[in-house]
Design a protein around this motif. Structure first.
Motif, PDB file in Angstrom:
ATOM      1  N   THR A 187       4.555  20.151 -57.438  1.00 39.45           N
ATOM      2  CA  THR A 187       4.066  19.662 -58.730  1.00 39.45           C
ATOM      3  C   THR A 187       5.175  19.404 -59.746  1.00 39.45           C
ATOM      4  O   THR A 187       5.216  18.326 -60.348  1.00 39.45           O
ATOM      5  CB  THR A 187       3.020  20.624 -59.311  1.00 39.45           C
ATOM      6  N   PRO A 188       6.097  20.353 -59.985  1.00 41.03           N
ATOM      7  CA  PRO A 188       7.163  20.052 -60.958  1.00 41.03           C
ATOM      8  C   PRO A 188       8.040  18.882 -60.528  1.00 41.03           C
ATOM      9  O   PRO A 188       8.525  18.120 -61.374  1.00 41.03           O
ATOM     10  CB  PRO A 188       7.960  21.356 -61.035  1.00 41.03           C
ATOM     11  N   THR A 189       8.235  18.719 -59.222  1.00 40.97           N
ATOM     12  CA  THR A 189       9.021  17.586 -58.729  1.00 40.97           C
ATOM     13  C   THR A 189       8.303  16.274 -59.006  1.00 40.97           C
ATOM     14  O   THR A 189       8.917  15.289 -59.431  1.00 40.97           O
ATOM     15  CB  THR A 189       9.272  17.728 -57.219  1.00 40.97           C
ATOM     16  N   LEU A 190       6.993  16.250 -58.776  1.00 41.54           N
ATOM     17  CA  LEU A 190       6.211  15.048 -59.063  1.00 41.54           C
ATOM     18  C   LEU A 190       6.271  14.696 -60.542  1.00 41.54           C
ATOM     19  O   LEU A 190       6.384  13.517 -60.908  1.00 41.54           O
ATOM     20  CB  LEU A 190       4.757  15.261 -58.634  1.00 41.54           C
ATOM     21  N   ILE A 191       6.209  15.694 -61.397  1.00 40.76           N
ATOM     22  CA  ILE A 191       6.279  15.449 -62.846  1.00 40.76           C
ATOM     23  C   ILE A 191       7.627  14.828 -63.207  1.00 40.76           C
ATOM     24  O   ILE A 191       7.698  13.843 -63.957  1.00 40.76           O
ATOM     25  CB  ILE A 191       6.052  16.759 -63.629  1.00 40.76           C
ATOM     26  N   ALA A 192       8.705  15.401 -62.671  1.00 43.66           N
ATOM     27  CA  ALA A 192      10.049  14.893 -62.970  1.00 43.66           C
ATOM     28  C   ALA A 192      10.225  13.456 -62.471  1.00 43.66           C
ATOM     29  O   ALA A 192      10.754  12.599 -63.187  1.00 43.66           O
ATOM     30  CB  ALA A 192      11.105  15.806 -62.341  1.00 43.66           C
ATOM     31  N   LEU A 193       9.783  13.178 -61.249  1.00 43.35           N
ATOM     32  CA  LEU A 193       9.927  11.840 -60.687  1.00 43.35           C
ATOM     33  C   LEU A 193       9.030  10.841 -61.417  1.00 43.35           C
ATOM     34  O   LEU A 193       9.421   9.680 -61.618  1.00 43.35           O
ATOM     35  CB  LEU A 193       9.585  11.847 -59.196  1.00 43.35           C
ATOM     36  N   PHE A 194       7.845  11.275 -61.791  1.00 44.59           N
ATOM     37  CA  PHE A 194       6.935  10.412 -62.545  1.00 44.59           C
ATOM     38  C   PHE A 194       7.580   9.964 -63.861  1.00 44.59           C
ATOM     39  O   PHE A 194       7.608   8.771 -64.184  1.00 44.59           O
ATOM     40  CB  PHE A 194       5.630  11.161 -62.821  1.00 44.59           C
ATOM     41  N   LEU A 195       8.127  10.906 -64.601  1.00 44.52           N
ATOM     42  CA  LEU A 195       8.769  10.575 -65.881  1.00 44.52           C
ATOM     43  C   LEU A 195      10.008   9.715 -65.669  1.00 44.52           C
ATOM     44  O   LEU A 195      10.254   8.763 -66.414  1.00 44.52           O
ATOM     45  CB  LEU A 195       9.135  11.863 -66.629  1.00 44.52           C
ATOM     46  N   TYR A 196      10.781  10.037 -64.641  1.00 48.23           N
ATOM     47  CA  TYR A 196      12.025   9.319 -64.391  1.00 48.23           C
ATOM     48  C   TYR A 196      11.772   7.887 -63.929  1.00 48.23           C
ATOM     49  O   TYR A 196      12.610   7.003 -64.121  1.00 48.23           O
ATOM     50  CB  TYR A 196      12.839  10.076 -63.335  1.00 48.23           C
ATOM     51  N   GLY A 197      10.611   7.657 -63.322  1.00 45.86           N
ATOM     52  CA  GLY A 197      10.321   6.329 -62.780  1.00 45.86           C
ATOM     53  C   GLY A 197       9.619   5.383 -63.734  1.00 45.86           C
ATOM     54  O   GLY A 197       9.407   4.212 -63.406  1.00 45.86           O
ATOM     55  N   LEU A 198       9.255   5.854 -64.922  1.00 48.84           N
ATOM     56  CA  LEU A 198       8.497   5.027 -65.854  1.00 48.84           C
ATOM     57  C   LEU A 198       9.292   3.861 -66.426  1.00 48.84           C
ATOM     58  O   LEU A 198       8.793   2.727 -66.497  1.00 48.84           O
ATOM     59  CB  LEU A 198       7.976   5.886 -67.018  1.00 48.84           C
ATOM     60  N   PHE A 249      15.936  13.091 -70.750  1.00 45.56           N
ATOM     61  CA  PHE A 249      16.036  14.429 -70.195  1.00 45.56           C
ATOM     62  C   PHE A 249      16.343  14.331 -68.704  1.00 45.56           C
ATOM     63  O   PHE A 249      15.586  13.703 -67.964  1.00 45.56           O
ATOM     64  CB  PHE A 249      14.730  15.205 -70.384  1.00 45.56           C
ATOM     65  N   PRO A 250      17.409  14.943 -68.225  1.00 42.12           N
ATOM     66  CA  PRO A 250      17.702  14.917 -66.790  1.00 42.12           C
ATOM     67  C   PRO A 250      16.551  15.539 -65.999  1.00 42.12           C
ATOM     68  O   PRO A 250      15.863  16.440 -66.504  1.00 42.12           O
ATOM     69  CB  PRO A 250      18.975  15.776 -66.673  1.00 42.12           C
ATOM     70  N   PRO A 251      16.307  15.054 -64.793  1.00 41.05           N
ATOM     71  CA  PRO A 251      15.232  15.621 -63.981  1.00 41.05           C
ATOM     72  C   PRO A 251      15.340  17.136 -63.804  1.00 41.05           C
ATOM     73  O   PRO A 251      14.319  17.826 -63.727  1.00 41.05           O
ATOM     74  CB  PRO A 251      15.396  14.891 -62.640  1.00 41.05           C
ATOM     75  N   VAL A 252      16.571  17.637 -63.759  1.00 43.47           N
ATOM     76  CA  VAL A 252      16.740  19.094 -63.619  1.00 43.47           C
ATOM     77  C   VAL A 252      16.153  19.812 -64.825  1.00 43.47           C
ATOM     78  O   VAL A 252      15.525  20.870 -64.695  1.00 43.47           O
ATOM     79  CB  VAL A 252      18.235  19.442 -63.462  1.00 43.47           C
TER      80      VAL A 252
END
Length: 252
Positions: free
Chosen positions: A117-128, A99-102
């Motif tokens: 908060t939504p940015t942290l969630i997106a970056l957290f998932l993208y960085g795993l 899923f794209p971060p957007v």
């Protein structure tokens, strides 16, 4: 990306970046030709220094969370009790890349609202993914004979993990963390679309006002930080592995 920037080049780049963030108005003549109709050449609606700090803070917090979860999950699925969960774990960590971060932001905002908060969630998932896969690679590369020798010395599972496996896997794990952080430095710019503070604010302001100078400023700062941070983390990784008597990752 092999090798490191020469020390003089590193210091010069860092000095130039800091100078621009502290006194951006002194660079106005450079950016003025990129503006039209008397538009301001330097973004002044918010402090570039404070935006950079907010950007780095968001990336750092996401990286810490991603590292804890990805390394912990990597350890779990490489143990006999968790081996059967490896396919499921891979599917979970791939969500951030699928899923794209957007799209993640679009799903997160109705639940947690606008802001950081939504940015942290997106970056957290993208960085795993980079950290998880490198954790698997690092732990999987530990020679079986070394583990057998440790077992023969009477070390239990926990002692082998903390004293043998993780130290030997550390260079590869650090490489994954470095890659994850650098990727998210650029990805974090989208956070400004949901009112998160960061350098994306400068780029979006440039796009909305058709001001190329703003776009270039935001992009150059993010790019410069990414290069300097990648180099600094590479040097730190070499230092750590050297002190521990380990071989650095081949990608360093």
């Amino acid at each position: 990306m092999k090798g490191h920037l020469p020390l003089l080049l590193r210091l010069a780049g860092l000095a130039l970046l800091v100078t621009f963030l502290v006194t951006p108005e002194s660079f106005a003549p450079i950016f003025a030709p990129l503006t039209e109709n008397g538009a301001p050449p330097i973004y002044t609606q918010s402090s570039l220094l404070s935006l950079t700090w907010a950007h780095l803070t968001t990336v750092f917090l996401a990286a810490v969370a991603s590292t804890i979860v990805a390394v912990g999950l990597g350890i779990f699925v490489t143990r006999p009790a968790g081996a059967e969960f490896l396919p499921l774990s891979r599917s979970i960590v791939n969500i951030g890349q699928t899923f794209p971060p957007v799209a993640v932001l679009a799903l997160a905002v109705p639940v947690v609202g606008f802001g950081e908060t939504p940015t942290l969630i997106a970056l957290f998932l993208y960085g795993l993914l980079p950290i998880f896969e490198n954790t698997l690679s690092g732990l999987g590369a530990v020679p079986p004979q070394v583990l057998d020798a440790a077992r023969g010395m009477g070390m239990n599972d926990r002692q082998r993990l903390l004293g043998i496996e993780l130290p030997l896997a550390l260079p590869v794990i650090l490489e994954g963390i470095r890659l994850s952080v650098v990727i998210n430095l650029g990805t974090a710019t989208i956070g400004s679309t949901v009112a998160a503070k960061g350098l994306g604010e400068v780029i979006i302001a440039g796009l909305l006002s058709n001001n190329t100078a703003f776009i270039l400023q935001g992009g150059l700062v993010v790019g410069a930080i990414a290069v300097l941070l990648y180099d600094a983390m590479s040097a730190a990784e070499l230092r750590i592995t050297s002190l521990m008597g380990l071989q650095p990752s081949r990608a360093t």
